[in-house]
Scaffold this motif. Sequence first.
Motif, PDB file in Angstrom:
ATOM      1  N   ASP A 141      67.359  51.450  84.774  1.00  0.00           N
ATOM      2  CA  ASP A 141      66.581  52.295  83.846  1.00  0.00           C
ATOM      3  C   ASP A 141      65.693  53.259  84.628  1.00  0.00           C
ATOM      4  O   ASP A 141      65.603  54.444  84.314  1.00  0.00           O
ATOM      5  N   TYR A 142      65.021  52.718  85.652  1.00  0.00           N
ATOM      6  CA  TYR A 142      64.077  53.556  86.414  1.00  0.00           C
ATOM      7  C   TYR A 142      64.816  54.632  87.208  1.00  0.00           C
ATOM      8  O   TYR A 142      64.308  55.739  87.365  1.00  0.00           O
ATOM      9  N   LEU A 143      66.015  54.294  87.697  1.00  0.00           N
ATOM     10  CA  LEU A 143      66.769  55.309  88.446  1.00  0.00           C
ATOM     11  C   LEU A 143      67.127  56.476  87.521  1.00  0.00           C
ATOM     12  O   LEU A 143      67.095  57.637  87.924  1.00  0.00           O
ATOM     13  N   LYS A 144      67.423  56.139  86.251  1.00  0.00           N
ATOM     14  CA  LYS A 144      67.725  57.209  85.275  1.00  0.00           C
ATOM     15  C   LYS A 144      66.464  58.026  84.967  1.00  0.00           C
ATOM     16  O   LYS A 144      66.513  59.242  84.830  1.00  0.00           O
ATOM     17  N   ILE A 145      65.338  57.338  84.840  1.00  0.00           N
ATOM     18  CA  ILE A 145      64.069  58.038  84.577  1.00  0.00           C
ATOM     19  C   ILE A 145      63.775  59.024  85.717  1.00  0.00           C
ATOM     20  O   ILE A 145      63.412  60.176  85.489  1.00  0.00           O
ATOM     21  N   ILE A 146      63.970  58.548  86.943  1.00  0.00           N
ATOM     22  CA  ILE A 146      63.677  59.406  88.103  1.00  0.00           C
ATOM     23  C   ILE A 146      64.585  60.644  88.092  1.00  0.00           C
ATOM     24  O   ILE A 146      64.127  61.763  88.307  1.00  0.00           O
ATOM     25  N   ASP A 147      65.871  60.433  87.790  1.00  0.00           N
ATOM     26  CA  ASP A 147      66.797  61.583  87.708  1.00  0.00           C
ATOM     27  C   ASP A 147      66.344  62.563  86.627  1.00  0.00           C
ATOM     28  O   ASP A 147      66.347  63.774  86.831  1.00  0.00           O
ATOM     29  N   ALA A 148      65.947  62.016  85.477  1.00  0.00           N
ATOM     30  CA  ALA A 148      65.538  62.886  84.362  1.00  0.00           C
ATOM     31  C   ALA A 148      64.254  63.643  84.705  1.00  0.00           C
ATOM     32  O   ALA A 148      64.104  64.814  84.353  1.00  0.00           O
ATOM     33  N   LEU A 149      63.334  62.984  85.412  1.00  0.00           N
ATOM     34  CA  LEU A 149      62.082  63.660  85.802  1.00  0.00           C
ATOM     35  C   LEU A 149      62.387  64.843  86.719  1.00  0.00           C
ATOM     36  O   LEU A 149      61.769  65.897  86.618  1.00  0.00           O
ATOM     37  N   ARG A 150      63.365  64.645  87.584  1.00  0.00           N
ATOM     38  CA  ARG A 150      63.722  65.728  88.531  1.00  0.00           C
ATOM     39  C   ARG A 150      64.295  66.941  87.792  1.00  0.00           C
ATOM     40  O   ARG A 150      64.233  68.052  88.282  1.00  0.00           O
ATOM     41  N   GLU A 151      64.862  66.673  86.609  1.00  0.00           N
ATOM     42  CA  GLU A 151      65.443  67.770  85.823  1.00  0.00           C
ATOM     43  C   GLU A 151      64.366  68.584  85.089  1.00  0.00           C
ATOM     44  O   GLU A 151      64.605  69.695  84.646  1.00  0.00           O
ATOM     45  N   LEU A 152      63.175  67.958  84.926  1.00  0.00           N
ATOM     46  CA  LEU A 152      62.114  68.652  84.172  1.00  0.00           C
ATOM     47  C   LEU A 152      61.579  69.838  84.969  1.00  0.00           C
ATOM     48  O   LEU A 152      61.415  69.743  86.185  1.00  0.00           O
ATOM     49  N   GLU A 153      61.290  70.906  84.254  1.00  0.00           N
ATOM     50  CA  GLU A 153      60.715  72.066  84.961  1.00  0.00           C
ATOM     51  C   GLU A 153      59.202  71.911  84.968  1.00  0.00           C
ATOM     52  O   GLU A 153      58.508  72.215  83.989  1.00  0.00           O
ATOM     53  N   LEU A 154      58.687  71.413  86.073  1.00  0.00           N
ATOM     54  CA  LEU A 154      57.250  71.110  86.145  1.00  0.00           C
ATOM     55  C   LEU A 154      56.395  72.373  86.047  1.00  0.00           C
ATOM     56  O   LEU A 154      55.240  72.316  85.638  1.00  0.00           O
ATOM     57  N   SER A 155      56.972  73.509  86.393  1.00  0.00           N
ATOM     58  CA  SER A 155      56.199  74.761  86.318  1.00  0.00           C
ATOM     59  C   SER A 155      55.877  75.112  84.866  1.00  0.00           C
ATOM     60  O   SER A 155      54.970  75.897  84.590  1.00  0.00           O
ATOM     61  N   TYR A 191      64.515  57.013  77.204  1.00  0.00           N
ATOM     62  CA  TYR A 191      64.784  56.288  78.443  1.00  0.00           C
ATOM     63  C   TYR A 191      64.019  54.973  78.421  1.00  0.00           C
ATOM     64  O   TYR A 191      62.785  54.991  78.510  1.00  0.00           O
ATOM     65  N   PRO A 192      64.723  53.835  78.295  1.00  0.00           N
ATOM     66  CA  PRO A 192      63.992  52.568  78.388  1.00  0.00           C
ATOM     67  C   PRO A 192      63.478  52.368  79.821  1.00  0.00           C
ATOM     68  O   PRO A 192      64.074  52.899  80.769  1.00  0.00           O
ATOM     69  N   ALA A 193      62.375  51.646  79.965  1.00  0.00           N
ATOM     70  CA  ALA A 193      61.818  51.385  81.301  1.00  0.00           C
ATOM     71  C   ALA A 193      61.748  49.878  81.489  1.00  0.00           C
ATOM     72  O   ALA A 193      60.715  49.262  81.224  1.00  0.00           O
ATOM     73  N   TYR A 194      62.848  49.282  81.892  1.00  0.00           N
ATOM     74  CA  TYR A 194      62.854  47.831  82.054  1.00  0.00           C
ATOM     75  C   TYR A 194      63.447  47.426  83.407  1.00  0.00           C
ATOM     76  O   TYR A 194      62.735  46.981  84.281  1.00  0.00           O
ATOM     77  N   HIS A 195      64.768  47.655  83.560  1.00  0.00           N
ATOM     78  CA  HIS A 195      65.440  47.227  84.791  1.00  0.00           C
ATOM     79  C   HIS A 195      65.519  48.373  85.812  1.00  0.00           C
ATOM     80  O   HIS A 195      65.218  49.518  85.488  1.00  0.00           O
ATOM     81  N   LEU A 196      65.963  48.019  86.992  1.00  0.00           N
ATOM     82  CA  LEU A 196      66.080  49.028  88.055  1.00  0.00           C
ATOM     83  C   LEU A 196      66.922  50.228  87.616  1.00  0.00           C
ATOM     84  O   LEU A 196      66.530  51.382  87.817  1.00  0.00           O
ATOM     85  N   VAL A 230      56.467  61.755  76.687  1.00  0.00           N
ATOM     86  CA  VAL A 230      55.884  60.775  75.764  1.00  0.00           C
ATOM     87  C   VAL A 230      56.328  59.376  76.179  1.00  0.00           C
ATOM     88  O   VAL A 230      57.518  59.111  76.350  1.00  0.00           O
ATOM     89  N   VAL A 231      55.357  58.498  76.351  1.00  0.00           N
ATOM     90  CA  VAL A 231      55.653  57.095  76.633  1.00  0.00           C
ATOM     91  C   VAL A 231      55.402  56.344  75.330  1.00  0.00           C
ATOM     92  O   VAL A 231      54.299  56.415  74.772  1.00  0.00           O
ATOM     93  N   VAL A 232      56.414  55.652  74.829  1.00  0.00           N
ATOM     94  CA  VAL A 232      56.232  54.896  73.591  1.00  0.00           C
ATOM     95  C   VAL A 232      55.855  53.460  73.956  1.00  0.00           C
ATOM     96  O   VAL A 232      56.623  52.765  74.630  1.00  0.00           O
ATOM     97  N   GLY A 233      54.671  53.024  73.511  1.00  0.00           N
ATOM     98  CA  GLY A 233      54.202  51.675  73.807  1.00  0.00           C
ATOM     99  C   GLY A 233      53.097  51.691  74.841  1.00  0.00           C
ATOM    100  O   GLY A 233      53.245  52.314  75.905  1.00  0.00           O
ATOM    101  N   ALA A 234      51.961  51.040  74.512  1.00  0.00           N
ATOM    102  CA  ALA A 234      50.847  50.962  75.470  1.00  0.00           C
ATOM    103  C   ALA A 234      50.641  49.525  75.927  1.00  0.00           C
ATOM    104  O   ALA A 234      49.528  49.068  76.159  1.00  0.00           O
ATOM    105  N   GLY A 235      51.766  48.781  76.018  1.00  0.00           N
ATOM    106  CA  GLY A 235      51.696  47.439  76.603  1.00  0.00           C
ATOM    107  C   GLY A 235      51.593  47.601  78.114  1.00  0.00           C
ATOM    108  O   GLY A 235      51.389  48.707  78.627  1.00  0.00           O
ATOM    109  N   LEU A 236      51.786  46.478  78.809  1.00  0.00           N
ATOM    110  CA  LEU A 236      51.679  46.476  80.272  1.00  0.00           C
ATOM    111  C   LEU A 236      52.576  47.544  80.903  1.00  0.00           C
ATOM    112  O   LEU A 236      52.120  48.365  81.725  1.00  0.00           O
ATOM    113  N   THR A 237      53.827  47.583  80.506  1.00  0.00           N
ATOM    114  CA  THR A 237      54.761  48.533  81.115  1.00  0.00           C
ATOM    115  C   THR A 237      54.386  49.967  80.761  1.00  0.00           C
ATOM    116  O   THR A 237      54.389  50.852  81.622  1.00  0.00           O
TER     117      THR A 237
END
Length: 377
Positions: free
Chosen positions: A131-145, A124-129, A151-158
């Motif tokens: 992208d973030y809406l897709k990230i949020i949907d995917a996070l909701r699918e994760l079973e937090l329990s 999931y790229p994290a650049y435009h709006l 994994v975040v690839v890249g330790a730049g500002l974003t």
Amino acid sequence: MTRKKIVLVGGGFAGVEAVIEYHKEKLEDLADIIWIDKNGRFEYLPALPELISEKVSVEDVTGDLEKFAAKFGVEFHRDTVEEVDLDGRTVKTKSGLTLDYDFLILAVGAEPTFFNIKGRENTYPAYHLDDYLKIIDALRELELSKKPRIVVVGAGLTGVEVAGELVDYVKKRSAVADIYVVEKVGKAVPFLGNEKASKLVEEYLKSRGVNFLFGKGVTEIKLDGVVLEDGYFLESNMVIWTAGVAPNSLVKNLNLPKKGRGWVVVKPTIQVEGYEEVYAPGDINCAIFDSDVAMKMAEEAMLQAKVAITNIKRTIEGKTLVKHRIAFSVRSPKSLISLGGNQAVLVYGRRFAHRGRLPYIIKKIYVEKRYMSRFKD
Ligand SMILES: Cc1cc2nc3c(=O)[nH]c(=O)nc-3n(C[C@H](O)[C@H](O)[C@H](O)COP(=O)(O)OP(=O)(O)OC[C@H]3O[C@@H](n4cnc5c(N)ncnc54)[C@H](O)[C@@H]3O)c2cc1C
């Protein structure tokens, strides 16, 4: 004198500033602007990571460009510019418009790049709006329990900002997740060249439970994890990509002078080398003046756009053009990096860095809220 035609492409920081400056400089007495943006909305990119932790809403970080244009009497089109005929001085849009211009302002910004890494469809790229809406949907699918690994690839500002917001997202749900940041270079925010800032970012995120893997590039992204340069396979339930930017694809086929990954080379006047009537402010360009390199930052884009408008006016009036002085440079970086938990790191130059709540308040109240108020009725 016949009125000149300016075509302005892009409604990001540079595009919006160009419209404001057009009005301030009274260029409207001499020229018309036709403004085109493919989304019809301004996206305050620096605050998008906070969508993850729900600290901001979509409404907080976007602005309606058509309404904004109307305030300044500027003609606006929500459309995508697909072709530019540099010799014929026309642009063509997706909807079939052909517009001729006396001056063209190309303020189309940058986009994520994956450096031909295999498996980009698994990240999931994290650049435009969007992208973030897709990230949020995917996070909701994760079973937090089940304590998922992200994994975040890249330790730049974003990358570091996204990691900080992921911590807040998980905490808000009283859950636990394994958050990793993988970075090819050996430290956080390496491009700033400020050792103290790198240390403060790393220490704070580590204290919040984020794991760093430095000195290891990702060579492949699979559905269930990432392969690192040394062959190590890091299992993961979700991979967020923040590892690289490239120029907007519109300029790929344009025969303009370019550097590096294809950044458009501009002169200190913000004119494109060899095309006096074309200006390219903001992230799209490679601005190196007096051996100083401009950073790809919002305020730098805004300042360059101002110079572009001033110089269009001065060209029409037959005056000498002004030169842009880089304000946000690689030699002397300035940044406010928010890391979740209402904390941010203020970076000023190559030596000074300070983490605390005050830098976060400055970033939110004095920078973001003040900026976004221009889109309110
Ligand atoms: C997640 C993230 C966090 C960031 N954080 C910070 C920060 O904390 N501080 C900071 O200073 N900078 C930050 N930046 C960088 C900053 O946002 C950029 O430097 C700035 O947005 C550049 O402005 P711009 O106008 O050149 O490009 P953009 O803001 O990207 O705008 C480009 C515009 O062009 C439009 N467009 C593109 N192609 C076309 C086309 N073919 N036709 C029509 N329209 C088109 C797009 O819709 C967009 O509106 C961040 C960037 C990201 C992605």
